[in-house]
Design a protein around this motif. Structure first.
Motif, PDB file in Angstrom:
ATOM      1  N   ASN A   1       3.983  -9.821 -32.109  1.00 24.85           N
ATOM      2  CA  ASN A   1       4.829 -10.309 -33.204  1.00 24.85           C
ATOM      3  C   ASN A   1       6.165  -9.571 -33.116  1.00 24.85           C
ATOM      4  N   PRO A   2       7.063 -10.060 -32.266  1.00 26.91           N
ATOM      5  CA  PRO A   2       8.269  -9.278 -31.947  1.00 26.91           C
ATOM      6  C   PRO A   2       9.229  -9.064 -33.122  1.00 26.91           C
ATOM      7  N   ILE A   3      10.034  -8.033 -32.957  1.00 27.48           N
ATOM      8  CA  ILE A   3      11.093  -7.772 -33.941  1.00 27.48           C
ATOM      9  C   ILE A   3      12.085  -8.931 -33.842  1.00 27.48           C
ATOM     10  N   GLU A   4      12.389  -9.541 -35.009  1.00 23.71           N
ATOM     11  CA  GLU A   4      13.326 -10.664 -34.965  1.00 23.71           C
ATOM     12  C   GLU A   4      14.725 -10.202 -35.315  1.00 23.71           C
ATOM     13  N   ARG A   5      14.813  -9.383 -36.360  1.00 26.65           N
ATOM     14  CA  ARG A   5      16.126  -8.846 -36.701  1.00 26.65           C
ATOM     15  C   ARG A   5      15.983  -7.629 -37.587  1.00 26.65           C
ATOM     16  N   ILE A   6      17.093  -6.904 -37.677  1.00 28.13           N
ATOM     17  CA  ILE A   6      17.155  -5.802 -38.621  1.00 28.13           C
ATOM     18  C   ILE A   6      17.902  -6.339 -39.829  1.00 28.13           C
ATOM     19  N   THR A   7      17.331  -6.100 -40.998  1.00 26.87           N
ATOM     20  CA  THR A   7      17.923  -6.612 -42.235  1.00 26.87           C
ATOM     21  C   THR A   7      18.556  -5.433 -42.982  1.00 26.87           C
ATOM     22  N   PRO A   8      19.266  -5.682 -44.058  1.00 28.81           N
ATOM     23  CA  PRO A   8      19.801  -4.546 -44.824  1.00 28.81           C
ATOM     24  C   PRO A   8      18.698  -3.579 -45.262  1.00 28.81           C
ATOM     25  N   LYS A   9      17.489  -4.102 -45.457  1.00 31.08           N
ATOM     26  CA  LYS A   9      16.396  -3.269 -46.010  1.00 31.08           C
ATOM     27  C   LYS A   9      15.452  -2.718 -44.950  1.00 31.08           C
ATOM     28  N   GLY A  10      15.467  -3.264 -43.746  1.00 28.89           N
ATOM     29  CA  GLY A  10      14.508  -2.756 -42.761  1.00 28.89           C
ATOM     30  C   GLY A  10      14.383  -3.637 -41.530  1.00 28.89           C
ATOM     31  N   ILE A  11      13.140  -3.822 -41.080  1.00 24.37           N
ATOM     32  CA  ILE A  11      12.905  -4.579 -39.841  1.00 24.37           C
ATOM     33  C   ILE A  11      12.067  -5.813 -40.166  1.00 24.37           C
ATOM     34  N   ARG A  12      12.567  -6.972 -39.714  1.00 25.60           N
ATOM     35  CA  ARG A  12      11.801  -8.206 -39.935  1.00 25.60           C
ATOM     36  C   ARG A  12      11.223  -8.694 -38.623  1.00 25.60           C
ATOM     37  N   LEU A  13       9.955  -9.084 -38.671  1.00 26.46           N
ATOM     38  CA  LEU A  13       9.271  -9.561 -37.467  1.00 26.46           C
ATOM     39  C   LEU A  13       9.301 -11.087 -37.419  1.00 26.46           C
ATOM     40  N   ARG A  14       8.883 -11.608 -36.279  1.00 26.77           N
ATOM     41  CA  ARG A  14       8.967 -13.062 -36.086  1.00 26.77           C
ATOM     42  C   ARG A  14       8.175 -13.845 -37.144  1.00 26.77           C
ATOM     43  N   ASP A  15       7.027 -13.310 -37.552  1.00 28.13           N
ATOM     44  CA  ASP A  15       6.223 -14.042 -38.541  1.00 28.13           C
ATOM     45  C   ASP A  15       6.766 -13.901 -39.968  1.00 28.13           C
ATOM     46  N   GLY A  16       7.926 -13.264 -40.104  1.00 24.57           N
ATOM     47  CA  GLY A  16       8.547 -13.163 -41.433  1.00 24.57           C
ATOM     48  C   GLY A  16       8.225 -11.865 -42.161  1.00 24.57           C
ATOM     49  N   THR A  17       7.251 -11.105 -41.678  1.00 28.07           N
ATOM     50  CA  THR A  17       6.917  -9.826 -42.343  1.00 28.07           C
ATOM     51  C   THR A  17       8.137  -8.919 -42.294  1.00 28.07           C
ATOM     52  N   GLU A  18       8.444  -8.276 -43.433  1.00 33.43           N
ATOM     53  CA  GLU A  18       9.567  -7.334 -43.437  1.00 33.43           C
ATOM     54  C   GLU A  18       9.059  -5.942 -43.778  1.00 33.43           C
ATOM     55  N   HIS A  19       9.442  -4.973 -42.950  1.00 34.77           N
ATOM     56  CA  HIS A  19       9.064  -3.581 -43.209  1.00 34.77           C
ATOM     57  C   HIS A  19      10.268  -2.881 -43.800  1.00 34.77           C
ATOM     58  N   GLU A  20      10.167  -2.460 -45.049  1.00 36.70           N
ATOM     59  CA  GLU A  20      11.308  -1.788 -45.700  1.00 36.70           C
ATOM     60  C   GLU A  20      11.386  -0.345 -45.234  1.00 36.70           C
ATOM     61  N   LEU A  21      12.587   0.058 -44.833  1.00 37.68           N
ATOM     62  CA  LEU A  21      12.749   1.387 -44.226  1.00 37.68           C
ATOM     63  C   LEU A  21      14.017   2.068 -44.739  1.00 37.68           C
ATOM     64  N   ASP A  22      13.954   3.410 -44.756  1.00 40.99           N
ATOM     65  CA  ASP A  22      15.157   4.187 -45.074  1.00 40.99           C
ATOM     66  C   ASP A  22      15.829   4.674 -43.797  1.00 40.99           C
ATOM     67  N   ILE A  23      15.003   4.921 -42.780  1.00 44.20           N
ATOM     68  CA  ILE A  23      15.536   5.453 -41.514  1.00 44.20           C
ATOM     69  C   ILE A  23      14.879   4.707 -40.350  1.00 44.20           C
ATOM     70  N   ILE A  24      15.686   4.319 -39.363  1.00 44.00           N
ATOM     71  CA  ILE A  24      15.119   3.754 -38.128  1.00 44.00           C
ATOM     72  C   ILE A  24      15.403   4.727 -36.990  1.00 44.00           C
ATOM     73  N   VAL A  25      14.348   5.067 -36.248  1.00 43.25           N
ATOM     74  CA  VAL A  25      14.503   5.934 -35.078  1.00 43.25           C
ATOM     75  C   VAL A  25      14.312   5.068 -33.834  1.00 43.25           C
ATOM     76  N   PHE A  26      15.329   5.017 -33.010  1.00 41.39           N
ATOM     77  CA  PHE A  26      15.222   4.294 -31.743  1.00 41.39           C
ATOM     78  C   PHE A  26      14.778   5.287 -30.671  1.00 41.39           C
ATOM     79  N   ALA A  27      13.507   5.200 -30.294  1.00 44.57           N
ATOM     80  CA  ALA A  27      13.009   6.028 -29.176  1.00 44.57           C
ATOM     81  C   ALA A  27      12.906   5.072 -27.995  1.00 44.57           C
TER      82      ALA A  27
END
Ligand code: NA7
Length: 553
Positions: free
Chosen positions: A364-390
């Motif tokens: 279920n790939p990452i579709e986009r980054i939203t103002p609030k967090g990360i949204r996946l292809r199936d529409g699920t949104e994970h609300e985040l304060d910090i994103i770490v790109f490893a």
């Protein structure tokens, strides 16, 4: 003592360079190259370094849990008994702050900093054929000239921040592990999302998890990992290392990966299944990269590799309590160690914490980054304060290409390497006279314990430059047919192993969209490579065009 015989550079034409050699980068490679060219050959050398201090990759990679995967007594210079034995490491694997202390100590011990210009980013390097010199331009607009250009920019210094739509709209904070803020990041009370589960991500997860309110790990490719078993070094071991300097160095110089341990000379099929399990169990208990040295055929025989892979996947299922999470973590699609194998401190254990969750972004790939967090292809949104790109690096070629190098006849390195890197021995590129690339693509580099690879290259380059100057040779570059043969050999060496079977590895450039897929490091083994390089030098630099001063004028 400087070798005064080599002080005078034969000039091709009218050019009088500002210095004899410009070295770009002040990590281990740039530091040692400076020492050799300046203190052994007596050359005038200027090192240009983008960072505010020495350290190279360690200057930038200050993320939580940053630690070297080579054991400390092997992750250091070993060219000098004095320097090797004067320094004392405190842990089995050195952490980033201790590596920085070590590198600053060496820089001071060898009085290197006076020839390093910090906070100086190189924006272009152009070869001037008429004057037979390199013009190196910095971000501040200065131009410096030199007869020799040595790139010591490392293999993993160009951060890869994936172009995920919407990142600019994110209202929280985001960081790439390879460009970590010097003042650190406070995760307390934060909902953190980490993208990436390579060596870096695997080190960062347990440390971030201890501080964050919640950590969501976005996993695209599940990965093996073996416990590092890091621990403080005891006094007997420290004394043993000092007493056994020669033996440790001899082991590192004579093994394929430059580590202080040997690959066992037994096939996985020589032992019974029960014995094999016991050997893997012992290797797991010992911990570290040495796990892959349990049998000699793990990287060449897929079925042999499967035995290690199955053992490691079973360990994941044993450690991780939630069966669905365990299944996702153990759903690994490539042979063990075909990608760079991570080692960890409580990585899989971290998924047993209530505040850590795993999201499979292959299914279920990452579709986009939203103002609030990360949204996946199936529409699920994970609300985040910090994103770490490893999310790793534009490895090996990235740091070289961003120097905007132009060689003979206006040929740029980007053009020369359009279809992937092509180099002779990973040391020189046809069309780029008097330019040397420390741990360049086509050399063992990242498949080897880096200090060993770096020392061999810096020494070969210093010997070569000494030879050029003693013999009145103004210009050196590889013959295209020698490059051709070497590239073929690099491919053969890779194809004799399972390494190319990890289709998405950074060894192949596959982690950066649009990058040509070429297996970049030389997989034929460091010890063998060292012999090949020495042999080529002994035969008068076979495969290179050496132009005498008169001809070059
Ligand atoms: P790596 O090993 O390249 O790992 C990067 C990780 O980030 C890996 O899990 C990638 O998944 C993941 N990644 C990269 N781009 C994306 C996107 N767009 N979406 C999701 N996941 C992504 O880098 P490291 O910094 O961990 O390690 C580099 C080397 O440093 C290491 O090997 C040691 O030699 C030291 P993928 O596997 O590409 O599916």
């Amino acid at each position: 003592m400087p070798d005064t015989m080599v002080r005078e550079a034969p000039r091709g034409a009218s050019g009088t360079p500002d210095v004899d050699a410009i070295v770009i980068g002040a990590g281990l490679a740039g530091m040692y190259q400076l020492h050799l060219l300046r203190d052994r050959l007596g050359l005038k050398v200027q090192v240009l370094e983008q960072g505010g201090g020495v350290g190279g990759t360690w200057y930038w990679n200050r993320y939580p849990g940053a630690r070297c995967d080579s054991e400390s007594h092997s992750y250091c210079f070993s060219f000098s008994r004095e320097i090797y034995t004067e320094w004392e490491w405190t842990e089995r694997y050195p952490g980033q702050p201790e590596i920085m202390r070590y590198m600053n100590w060496v820089a001071d011990r060898l009085d290197l900093k006076r020839d390093i210009r910090f906070d100086t980013r190189v924006t272009a390097c152009t070869y001037d054929a008429a004057a037979n010199l390199w013009r190196v331009t910095t971000e501040a607009g200065e131009t410096l000239t030199a007869t020799y250009l040595v790139t010591a920019v490392g293999c993993l210094s160009t951060a890869n921040v994936p172009k995920i739509p919407g990142l600019e709209s994110f209202e929280g904070r985001w960081y790439h592990t390879g460009q970590w803020p010097h003042k650190g990041v406070d995760f307390s009370g934060a909902r953190v999302g980490q993208i990436g589960t390579g060596s870096t991500g695997i080190q960062a997860v347990p440390v971030i998890a201890e501080q964050a309110k919640h950590l969501t790990v976005f996993q695209r490719t599940a990965n093996y990992s073996v416990p590092a078993r890091n621990a403080p070094l005891d006094e007997p071991f420290k004394a043993w290392v000092k007493q056994n300097y020669e033996a440790v160095r001899e082991t590192m110089l004579s093994t394929p990966n430059g580590h202080p341990f040997r690959i066992e000379d037994r096939s996985c099929w020589e032992v019974t299944e029960e014995e094999r399990r016991k050997l893997y169990e012992a290797a797991w208990e010992k911990g570290g990269l040495q796990f892959r040295a349990t049998f000699r055929d793990l990287l060449v025989d897929r079925k042999a590799n499967d035995t290690a892979a199955d053992f490691l996947k079973a360990k994941i299922r044993e450690i991780v309590q939630d069966p669905a999470t365990a299944a996702r973590l153990a759903d690994i699609d490539h042979p063990y160690a075909a990608k760079r194998p991570p080692i960890d401190t409580n990585y899989f254990e971290a998924f047993n914490r209530d505040n850590v969750s795993l999201v499979d972004v292959r299914a279920n790939p990452i579709e986009r980054i939203t103002p609030k967090g990360i949204r996946l292809r199936d529409g699920t949104e994970h609300e985040l304060d910090i994103i770490v790109f490893a999310t790793g690096f534009d490895a090996m070629t990235g740091p070289l290409l961003r120097l905007n190098i132009t060689g003979r006849d206006g040929l740029t390195l980007a053009e020369a390497w359009e279809a992937g890197p092509r180099s002779y021995l990973g040391l020189q590129v046809a069309g780029f006279p008097n330019m040397f690339t420390i741990t360049g693509p086509g050399s063992p580099s990242v498949l080897c314990n880096m200090p060993i690879a770096i020392e061999q290259h810096a020494e070969w380059i210093a010997d070569c430059i000494g030879h050029l100057r003693r013999n009145g040779i103004a210009r050196m570059e590889p013959r295209p047919e020698a490059v051709e043969r070497w590239v073929e050999h690099v491919n053969e060496a890779a194809n004799a192993t399972l390494l190319p079977q990890a289709g998405h590895s950074w060894y192949l450039g596959a982690n950066v969209p649009g990058k040509p897929r070429v297996f970049m490091p030389y997989a034929g083994g460091m010890a063998r490579y060292r012999e090949i390089c020495a042999d080529i030098a002994a035969r008068g630099y076979e495969g290179f065009v050496l132009e005498e001063a008169a001809a070059a004028a």
